[in-house]
Design a protein around this motif. Sequence first.
Motif, PDB file in Angstrom:
ATOM      1  N   SER A  90       0.859  -1.240   0.028  1.00 44.84           N
ATOM      2  CA  SER A  90       0.040   0.084   0.072  1.00 44.84           C
ATOM      3  C   SER A  90       0.946   1.317  -0.015  1.00 44.84           C
ATOM      4  O   SER A  90       0.346   2.486  -0.313  1.00 44.84           O
ATOM      5  CB  SER A  90      -0.834  -0.021   1.225  1.00 44.84           C
ATOM      6  OG  SER A  90      -0.065   0.009   2.472  1.00 44.84           O
ATOM      7  N   CYS A  91       2.199   1.235   0.259  1.00 42.38           N
ATOM      8  CA  CYS A  91       2.850   2.487   0.290  1.00 42.38           C
ATOM      9  C   CYS A  91       4.396   1.905   0.364  1.00 42.38           C
ATOM     10  O   CYS A  91       4.808   0.852   0.922  1.00 42.38           O
ATOM     11  CB  CYS A  91       2.699   3.224   1.439  1.00 42.38           C
ATOM     12  SG  CYS A  91       3.519   4.735   1.708  1.00 42.38           S
ATOM     13  N   SER A 107       8.527   3.811   0.922  1.00 44.36           N
ATOM     14  CA  SER A 107       9.184   4.982   1.110  1.00 44.36           C
ATOM     15  C   SER A 107      10.410   5.304   0.131  1.00 44.36           C
ATOM     16  O   SER A 107      10.913   4.155  -0.366  1.00 44.36           O
ATOM     17  CB  SER A 107       9.701   5.218   2.614  1.00 44.36           C
ATOM     18  OG  SER A 107      10.751   4.201   2.824  1.00 44.36           O
ATOM     19  N   PRO A 118       1.567   4.249  -3.875  1.00 41.38           N
ATOM     20  CA  PRO A 118       2.064   5.595  -3.294  1.00 41.38           C
ATOM     21  C   PRO A 118       3.197   5.539  -2.751  1.00 41.38           C
ATOM     22  O   PRO A 118       3.679   4.525  -2.099  1.00 41.38           O
ATOM     23  CB  PRO A 118       0.880   5.554  -2.264  1.00 41.38           C
ATOM     24  CG  PRO A 118      -0.090   4.889  -2.665  1.00 41.38           C
ATOM     25  CD  PRO A 118       0.352   3.794  -3.377  1.00 41.38           C
ATOM     26  N   ALA A 178       6.173   7.324  -0.164  1.00 49.89           N
ATOM     27  CA  ALA A 178       6.449   8.573   0.923  1.00 49.89           C
ATOM     28  C   ALA A 178       7.702   9.201   0.650  1.00 49.89           C
ATOM     29  O   ALA A 178       8.894   8.593   0.480  1.00 49.89           O
ATOM     30  CB  ALA A 178       6.465   7.934   2.382  1.00 49.89           C
ATOM     31  N   CYS A 238       2.565   8.992   2.958  1.00 57.24           N
ATOM     32  CA  CYS A 238       2.409   8.436   1.446  1.00 57.24           C
ATOM     33  C   CYS A 238       1.773   9.332   0.769  1.00 57.24           C
ATOM     34  O   CYS A 238       0.662   9.944   1.051  1.00 57.24           O
ATOM     35  CB  CYS A 238       1.702   7.193   1.813  1.00 57.24           C
ATOM     36  SG  CYS A 238       2.657   5.902   2.700  1.00 57.24           S
ATOM     37  N   GLN A 239       2.106   9.358  -0.516  1.00 57.43           N
ATOM     38  CA  GLN A 239       1.261  10.291  -1.622  1.00 57.43           C
ATOM     39  C   GLN A 239       1.141   9.414  -2.947  1.00 57.43           C
ATOM     40  O   GLN A 239       1.967   8.549  -3.434  1.00 57.43           O
ATOM     41  CB  GLN A 239       2.379  11.230  -2.078  1.00 57.43           C
ATOM     42  CG  GLN A 239       2.584  12.461  -0.771  1.00 57.43           C
ATOM     43  CD  GLN A 239       1.455  12.958  -0.210  1.00 57.43           C
ATOM     44  OE1 GLN A 239       0.566  13.095  -0.934  1.00 57.43           O
ATOM     45  NE2 GLN A 239       1.628  13.690   0.996  1.00 57.43           N
ATOM     46  N   GLU A 240      -0.148   9.629  -3.475  1.00 59.86           N
ATOM     47  CA  GLU A 240      -0.477   9.171  -4.710  1.00 59.86           C
ATOM     48  C   GLU A 240       0.280   9.608  -5.952  1.00 59.86           C
ATOM     49  O   GLU A 240       0.283  10.817  -5.910  1.00 59.86           O
ATOM     50  CB  GLU A 240      -2.048   8.907  -4.778  1.00 59.86           C
ATOM     51  CG  GLU A 240      -2.616   7.790  -3.725  1.00 59.86           C
ATOM     52  CD  GLU A 240      -3.922   7.695  -4.074  1.00 59.86           C
ATOM     53  OE1 GLU A 240      -4.580   7.918  -5.179  1.00 59.86           O
ATOM     54  OE2 GLU A 240      -4.799   6.971  -3.159  1.00 59.86           O
ATOM     55  N   TYR A 281       3.980  14.606  -4.248  1.00 62.13           N
ATOM     56  CA  TYR A 281       4.728  12.961  -4.799  1.00 62.13           C
ATOM     57  C   TYR A 281       6.256  13.110  -4.826  1.00 62.13           C
ATOM     58  O   TYR A 281       6.269  14.301  -5.744  1.00 62.13           O
ATOM     59  CB  TYR A 281       4.039  12.616  -6.029  1.00 62.13           C
ATOM     60  CG  TYR A 281       4.377  11.298  -6.682  1.00 62.13           C
ATOM     61  CD1 TYR A 281       3.836  10.129  -5.765  1.00 62.13           C
ATOM     62  CD2 TYR A 281       5.259  11.101  -7.585  1.00 62.13           C
ATOM     63  CE1 TYR A 281       4.194   9.057  -6.170  1.00 62.13           C
ATOM     64  CE2 TYR A 281       5.501  10.181  -7.798  1.00 62.13           C
ATOM     65  CZ  TYR A 281       5.231   8.886  -7.261  1.00 62.13           C
ATOM     66  OH  TYR A 281       5.442   7.576  -7.558  1.00 62.13           O
TER      67      TYR A 281
END
Length: 321
Positions: A135-136, A138, A239, A241, A247-249, A260
């Motif tokens: 889901s995310c 970094s 997403p 980070a 976290c950014q889509e 992002y």
Amino acid sequence: MKRIGSFLGALAVSLTATSAFAIDIDSRYQPYQPTTGVSGSLKSIGSDSLNNLMTLWAEGFKAIYPSVKIEIEGKGSSTAPPALIAGTAQIGPMSRPMKAAEIDAFEQKYGYKPTQVRLAVDTLAVFVNKDNPLSCISLTQLDGVFSKSRLSGSPNIVTWGQLGLTGEWASKPISLFGRNSASGTYGYFKEVAMVNGDYKDTVKEQPGSSAVVQGIAADKFAMGYSGIGYKTADVKAVPVAGRDGKCQEANQRNAYTGAYPITRFLYAYVNKNPSTALDPLRGEFLRFVLMQDGQKDTVKDGYYPMPYVFAQEELAKLGLN
């Protein structure tokens, strides 16, 4: 290299009505108006990330000027500067800015610098198979996944379990896909995600972005990167980070605000003598790209349109507005 957020952060307030998912074109963009005296041939050599988009722009332009011939070759951003210097290309699309040495080589031959034109905005996406539950991720984790240098201080990450996945995923090795060194995407990912470290020897380098996506689609346990415009239904963009841990889509809003963390402009370079105007063919082609017609093609290809104010800056730079 300055990241796009330093240019676009001030535009955040203008996006309050923009959906996080739809791609919108500024209503101030006007349709392209055909003119006379446009004929001849253009050759574009450069970025693979821009290959499909250049093709869409060329098709739209040739529909207006049927006698114009446009040839497009996309093997990587590093092929654009030598082609412009040699005069074998009139347009050099690049997914990164020219390096100082490339600019110097051009200036040594012509006595002036090449002209950089911003054409579109891209989020460089981290893709996994559509069935992957991640889901995310970094930037630090990406460094641990892709780099053998790990200059961010990340541990060496080789399995999906190290990214928090459980069950059948936990012990599975991460199969890595990336671009080759001729690609601007290769260099930009290396800079932003890997702190300019070296890629692991296990990264399967591909000659084009579509090959990266196809590899990930066919391998349930794969991860790779390419421009968002190459996304298909068989992969998903995870997403990312940034150093702030949020976290950014990969979407238009987050690209424009710089939220992002792997966002960039897509460029074209041209040989324009500062003391003379562009010839009608190159001038009208770039005008077409930076008006409503061309920016609709940008959206069609999955990239984000140039913010209107920046498009006007580019047209002014070229003497086209």
